[in-house]
Design a protein around this motif. Structure first.
Motif, mmCIF file in Angstrom:
data_model
loop_
_atom_site.group_PDB
_atom_site.id
_atom_site.type_symbol
_atom_site.label_atom_id
_atom_site.label_comp_id
_atom_site.label_asym_id
_atom_site.label_seq_id
_atom_site.Cartn_x
_atom_site.Cartn_y
_atom_site.Cartn_z
ATOM 1 N N ILE A 1 31.925 -7.827 -88.531
ATOM 2 C CA ILE A 1 31.554 -7.896 -89.523
ATOM 3 C C ILE A 1 32.170 -7.561 -90.864
ATOM 4 N N ARG A 2 31.738 -6.150 -90.766
ATOM 5 C CA ARG A 2 32.160 -5.036 -91.771
ATOM 6 C C ARG A 2 33.725 -5.052 -91.438
ATOM 7 N N LYS A 3 34.393 -4.715 -90.686
ATOM 8 C CA LYS A 3 35.672 -4.436 -89.736
ATOM 9 C C LYS A 3 35.845 -3.304 -90.249
ATOM 10 N N ASP A 4 35.364 -2.668 -89.569
ATOM 11 C CA ASP A 4 35.230 -1.072 -90.480
ATOM 12 C C ASP A 4 36.942 -0.325 -89.100
ATOM 13 N N PRO A 5 37.774 -0.036 -90.792
ATOM 14 C CA PRO A 5 38.852 0.639 -89.613
ATOM 15 C C PRO A 5 38.376 1.974 -88.790
ATOM 16 N N ASN A 6 37.204 2.467 -89.164
ATOM 17 C CA ASN A 6 37.203 3.429 -88.349
ATOM 18 C C ASN A 6 36.123 3.411 -87.607
ATOM 19 N N PHE A 7 36.108 2.106 -87.200
ATOM 20 C CA PHE A 7 34.744 2.242 -85.894
ATOM 21 C C PHE A 7 36.082 2.263 -84.610
ATOM 22 N N ASP A 8 35.232 3.214 -83.864
ATOM 23 C CA ASP A 8 35.844 3.637 -82.955
ATOM 24 C C ASP A 8 35.130 3.895 -81.099
ATOM 25 N N MET A 9 34.855 3.288 -80.273
ATOM 26 C CA MET A 9 34.677 2.742 -78.944
ATOM 27 C C MET A 9 34.953 2.633 -77.957
ATOM 28 N N LYS A 10 35.154 3.811 -77.461
ATOM 29 C CA LYS A 10 36.058 4.498 -76.121
ATOM 30 C C LYS A 10 35.760 3.518 -75.210
ATOM 31 N N ARG A 11 36.221 3.212 -74.098
ATOM 32 C CA ARG A 11 36.424 1.941 -72.835
ATOM 33 C C ARG A 11 34.623 3.176 -72.102
ATOM 34 N N LYS A 12 34.499 2.479 -71.158
ATOM 35 C CA LYS A 12 32.890 3.436 -70.558
ATOM 36 C C LYS A 12 32.785 2.077 -69.639
ATOM 37 N N ARG A 13 32.227 2.352 -68.552
ATOM 38 C CA ARG A 13 31.744 2.181 -66.805
ATOM 39 C C ARG A 13 29.864 1.711 -68.131
ATOM 40 N N GLY A 14 29.791 0.405 -67.216
ATOM 41 C CA GLY A 14 27.690 0.687 -67.032
ATOM 42 C C GLY A 14 27.248 -0.451 -65.664
ATOM 43 N N TYR A 15 26.582 0.354 -65.382
ATOM 44 C CA TYR A 15 25.859 -0.105 -64.360
ATOM 45 C C TYR A 15 23.638 -0.145 -65.038
ATOM 46 N N LEU A 16 23.185 -0.619 -64.354
ATOM 47 C CA LEU A 16 21.465 -1.296 -64.658
ATOM 48 C C LEU A 16 21.266 -0.605 -63.105
ATOM 49 N N ILE A 17 20.075 -0.120 -63.142
ATOM 50 C CA ILE A 17 18.879 -0.245 -62.244
ATOM 51 C C ILE A 17 17.368 -0.921 -62.636
ATOM 52 N N LEU A 18 16.932 -1.503 -61.440
ATOM 53 C CA LEU A 18 16.399 -2.071 -62.105
ATOM 54 C C LEU A 18 14.897 -2.297 -60.678
ATOM 55 N N THR A 19 13.667 -1.915 -61.488
ATOM 56 C CA THR A 19 13.058 -2.345 -59.848
ATOM 57 C C THR A 19 11.510 -3.634 -60.168
ATOM 58 N N GLY A 20 11.066 -3.936 -59.616
ATOM 59 C CA GLY A 20 9.999 -4.887 -59.136
ATOM 60 C C GLY A 20 9.386 -5.205 -58.691
ATOM 61 N N GLY A 21 8.502 -6.149 -58.730
ATOM 62 C CA GLY A 21 7.742 -5.730 -57.448
ATOM 63 C C GLY A 21 6.448 -6.837 -57.699
ATOM 64 N N GLY A 22 6.248 -7.919 -58.766
ATOM 65 C CA GLY A 22 5.716 -8.769 -58.669
ATOM 66 C C GLY A 22 6.521 -9.921 -58.085
ATOM 67 N N ALA A 23 5.904 -11.220 -58.585
ATOM 68 C CA ALA A 23 6.031 -12.393 -57.828
ATOM 69 C C ALA A 23 7.266 -12.908 -58.208
ATOM 70 N N THR A 24 7.679 -12.322 -59.357
ATOM 71 C CA THR A 24 8.469 -13.280 -60.591
ATOM 72 C C THR A 24 9.647 -12.694 -60.099
ATOM 73 N N LYS A 25 10.683 -12.815 -58.741
ATOM 74 C CA LYS A 25 11.850 -11.770 -58.343
ATOM 75 C C LYS A 25 13.204 -12.503 -58.642
ATOM 76 N N ASP A 26 13.016 -12.795 -60.047
ATOM 77 C CA ASP A 26 14.532 -13.793 -60.553
ATOM 78 C C ASP A 26 14.873 -12.005 -61.387
ATOM 79 N N PHE A 27 16.279 -11.092 -60.653
ATOM 80 C CA PHE A 27 16.526 -10.192 -61.668
ATOM 81 C C PHE A 27 17.674 -11.162 -62.179
ATOM 82 N N SER A 28 18.648 -12.340 -62.126
ATOM 83 C CA SER A 28 19.465 -12.285 -63.115
ATOM 84 C C SER A 28 19.453 -12.114 -64.226
#
Ligand code: FMN
Length: 192
Positions: free
Chosen positions: A106-133
Motif C-alpha cells: 500500500i505504502r510501496k516503501d522503496p526501502n522495504f526489504d524482505m529476504k527470501r526464507k524457508r517456512g515450516y509448520l509444527i502442529l499438535t492435536g488431540g481432539g475429535a476434529t482431526k482436520d489440520f488443513s
C-alpha cells in the motif's frame, strides 16, 4: 543458519513444547524460540497509521520481533491445533504483520526489504476434529508476509491418547515413528 520458532502453545510443559524440545537440538545453526502467548504484544487494531507513515501506533516490542524475523533463514510456526486453527495468540501476533503488508503493497516503501526464507509448520492435536488443513492454509498465507514458503509440515495428531509427557513409556514402534518424523523434518531444514 538462523531459525526463529514462533510457538503459540499456552502450556509451558505441553505437547508442542515437548515436541520442540526434541526438534531444536537437531537443527543446525542458531535457533531462537519466541513464545507468543507470554509476550506483551497487542493485536493490530487496523488504525491505518501505517498506510501513511513508516510506524505503528502500538508502542510495544513488535518492531524488534519483526527485525529478528526479517533476518532469519528459517521460520517455524509451531502451535497446538485449536478448532482446526493456529492458537488465538499466534493469530493475534501475526495480525501485526499487517504493517509489513502495508509497507510493501500500500505504502510501496522503496526501502522495504524482505529476504527470501524457508517456512515450516509444527502442529499438535488431540481432539475429535482431526482436520489440520485450515491451520496449514493460514500458515502459508502468514509466511508469505515474511517472504517464506511452506516447505514442510510436521503433525503429531494423537496427544489425547499419547501425550508427549509420557514419551519415555511409549512402545518402541511409536517412539521410532516419532523419531523418524523428526528426522525427516529437521533434515529438510538442514539442507539449506
Ligand atoms: C480450545 C481448544 C481447541 C482445540 N481444538 C482441537 C481441534 O480442533 N483438533 C484437535 O485435534 N485438537 C484440538 N485441541 C486439542 C489440542 O490441540 C491438543 O491437546 C494439543 O496437543 C495441546 O498442545 P499443547 O499442550 O502444546 O497446548 C483443542 C484444544 C483446545 C484447548
Amino acid at each position: 543458519m538462523y531459525t526463529v520458532i514462533l510457538n503459540g502453545s499456552p502450556r509451558k510443559n505441553g505437547d508442542t513444547i515437548k515436541l520442540l524440545n526434541m526438534i531444536i537440538p537437531k537443527i543446525n545453526g542458531d535457533c531462537k524460540i519466541i513464545n507468543t502467548f507470554f509476550l506483551n504484544v497487542s493485536p493490530c487494531i487496523d488504525c491505518r497509521k501505517c498506510h501513511t507513515s513508516d510506524s505503528c501506533s502500538i508502542n510495544d516490542n513488535m518492531p524488534a520481533f519483526l527485525e529478528d524475523l526479517k533476518s532469519a533463514d528459517n521460520i517455524i510456526i509451531s502451535s497446538p491445533l485449536h478448532y482446526s486453527m493456529l492458537s488465538g495468540n499466534l493469530l493475534s501476533f501475526f495480525s501485526r504483520f499487517q504493517y509489513l503488508f502495508v509497507s510493501k503493497n500500500i505504502r510501496k516503501d522503496p526501502n522495504f526489504d524482505m529476504k527470501r526464507k524457508r517456512g515450516y509448520l509444527i502442529l499438535t492435536g488431540g481432539g475429535a476434529t482431526k482436520d489440520f488443513s485450515p491451520a496449514e492454509k493460514i500458515s502459508r498465507l502468514i509466511l508469505r508476509e515474511l517472504n517464506a514458503s511452506l516447505d514442510r509440515v510436521l503433525k503429531y495428531t494423537d496427544t489425547d491418547k499419547f501425550p508427549l509427557k509420557d514419551f519415555d513409556y511409549f512402545e518402541e514402534e511409536k517412539k521410532l515413528f516419532i523419531y523418524n518424523e523428526i528426522e525427516k523434518f529437521t533434515s529438510k531444514i538442514n539442507t539449506l
